[in-house]
Design a protein around this motif. Structure first.
Motif, PDB file in Angstrom:
ATOM      1  N   THR A 178      64.232  50.667  47.010  1.00 50.49           N
ATOM      2  CA  THR A 178      63.052  51.015  47.903  1.00 50.49           C
ATOM      3  C   THR A 178      63.693  51.107  49.532  1.00 50.49           C
ATOM      4  O   THR A 178      62.630  51.657  49.978  1.00 50.49           O
ATOM      5  N   ARG A 179      65.170  52.241  49.569  1.00 47.32           N
ATOM      6  CA  ARG A 179      65.086  52.658  50.771  1.00 47.32           C
ATOM      7  C   ARG A 179      64.915  53.937  51.179  1.00 47.32           C
ATOM      8  O   ARG A 179      64.039  54.267  52.192  1.00 47.32           O
ATOM      9  N   THR A 180      65.074  55.136  49.993  1.00 49.18           N
ATOM     10  CA  THR A 180      64.597  56.069  50.017  1.00 49.18           C
ATOM     11  C   THR A 180      62.882  56.549  49.765  1.00 49.18           C
ATOM     12  O   THR A 180      62.239  57.099  49.993  1.00 49.18           O
ATOM     13  N   GLY A 181      62.953  56.102  48.115  1.00 45.20           N
ATOM     14  CA  GLY A 181      62.072  56.208  47.343  1.00 45.20           C
ATOM     15  C   GLY A 181      62.516  57.051  46.030  1.00 45.20           C
ATOM     16  O   GLY A 181      63.141  56.771  45.255  1.00 45.20           O
ATOM     17  N   ILE A 182      61.751  58.320  46.227  1.00 42.37           N
ATOM     18  CA  ILE A 182      61.323  59.128  44.730  1.00 42.37           C
ATOM     19  C   ILE A 182      63.151  60.428  45.595  1.00 42.37           C
ATOM     20  O   ILE A 182      62.769  60.817  46.496  1.00 42.37           O
ATOM     21  N   VAL A 220      62.807  63.197  47.675  1.00 43.66           N
ATOM     22  CA  VAL A 220      61.576  63.750  47.190  1.00 43.66           C
ATOM     23  C   VAL A 220      59.855  62.931  48.530  1.00 43.66           C
ATOM     24  O   VAL A 220      59.412  64.123  49.070  1.00 43.66           O
ATOM     25  N   CYS A 221      60.350  61.874  48.479  1.00 42.85           N
ATOM     26  CA  CYS A 221      59.291  61.536  49.200  1.00 42.85           C
ATOM     27  C   CYS A 221      59.725  59.998  49.882  1.00 42.85           C
ATOM     28  O   CYS A 221      59.877  59.327  48.552  1.00 42.85           O
ATOM     29  N   ASN A 222      58.881  59.764  50.282  1.00 40.51           N
ATOM     30  CA  ASN A 222      58.909  57.938  50.671  1.00 40.51           C
ATOM     31  C   ASN A 222      57.984  57.462  49.882  1.00 40.51           C
ATOM     32  O   ASN A 222      56.828  57.824  48.702  1.00 40.51           O
ATOM     33  N   LEU A 223      58.199  55.584  49.552  1.00 41.33           N
ATOM     34  CA  LEU A 223      57.118  54.476  48.496  1.00 41.33           C
ATOM     35  C   LEU A 223      55.695  54.647  49.281  1.00 41.33           C
ATOM     36  O   LEU A 223      55.048  54.762  48.248  1.00 41.33           O
ATOM     37  N   SER A 224      55.365  55.101  50.149  1.00 39.67           N
ATOM     38  CA  SER A 224      54.035  55.346  50.747  1.00 39.67           C
ATOM     39  C   SER A 224      53.389  56.344  50.514  1.00 39.67           C
ATOM     40  O   SER A 224      52.210  56.246  50.203  1.00 39.67           O
TER      41      SER A 224
END
Length: 255
Positions: A178-182, A220-224
């Motif tokens: 949840t903090r960083t994403g992928i 890689v990228c965040n959850l958004s």
């Protein structure tokens, strides 16, 4: 059952067991032995299986080392994830696909969808898409070749990728929280994945539950940025809450 779907099922059975007999395939798939033998001959011609007396196994050239082990690990879940993800794709669309065992299963499902444009850094995925008469185009990115995963990586691949715009980016991942994403464990693979995200209208992540709430070295990228997350087991309540806050469409493949 059409020939492409039937042959895909045959390959999946072989991957799960390394070797299967004609008799076993005939009984399991409820298909005549004659049809199985014809399919194995065709699959062997394409280099996807190796015919042996009484059955078939994976070809040595496509089945050596760690990548073969990943193809066989949790194969049933990966196949279901691939099937669910393929339902998101429509004929005529452009798709960016990175290298991975689950994305290779996904590529096999794409052979049933006509007139796609597929851009990938995986020689195995490029071979799979181009081996079927689906009237799809496939573009293989250049760059440094990494033999184990049969993929191209590096600045050349990323620069070529910038020439494309796509409806979908389909990625496998190393970890998700949840903090960083992928995240990914390879900096080169993470950089290429980021480039695919930037060039696509939507992002679909193919992930088995072992990657949930884990950490890998490179973001890689965040959850958004995620549009769809296709998984085998529902995420935990805490993770699911954060995914829903990010407006991610969660698809749980039926096993």
């Amino acid at each position: 059952m059409n020939p492409a779907k039937r042959q895909s099922d045959i390959i999946n059975r072989i991957r799960q067991k390394d070797f299967v007999t004609v008799n076993e395939l005939s009984k399991t798939l409820n298909i005549s032995k004659e049809t199985i033998r014809r399919d194995l001959t065709e699959l062997a011609r394409k280099g996807l299986v190796q015919k042996v007396h009484g059955g078939a196994s994976l070809p040595a050239v496509a089945g050596e080392g760690p990548f073969r082990e990943r193809m066989g690990k949790n194969a049933a879940a990966k196949i279901k994830i691939a099937e669910a993800a393929a339902e998101l794709i429509s004929p005529g669309e452009t798709i960016l696909i990175d290298t991975g065992s689950t994305t290779l299963y996904f590529a096999e499902k794409l052979t049933l969808i006509p007139k796609l444009t597929v851009v990938t850094n995986s020689t195995q995925i490029a071979k799979t898409i181009s081996s079927e008469p689906s009237y799809s185009k496939v573009f293989l990115l250049g760059g440094e070749f990494y033999g184990d995963n049969r993929q191209t990586i590096g600045s050349i691949a990323i620069e070529q990728l910038k020439s494309f715009r796509a409806h979908h980016a389909i990625l496998t991942i190393g970890a998700l929280d949840t903090r960083t994403g992928i995240m990914d464990y390879s900096i080169e693979e993470a950089q290429l994945a980021r480039a695919m995200v930037d060039q696509a209208e939507s992002l679909t992540i193919l992930v088995d539950s072992s990657k949930f709430n884990k950490i890998a070295s490179f973001e890689v990228c965040n959850l958004s940025r995620i549009t769809n997350l296709v998984c085998d087991i529902p995420p935990s309540a805490e993770l699911k809450t954060e995914l829903m806050k990010a407006k991610i469409n969660i698809i749980v493949a039926n096993l």
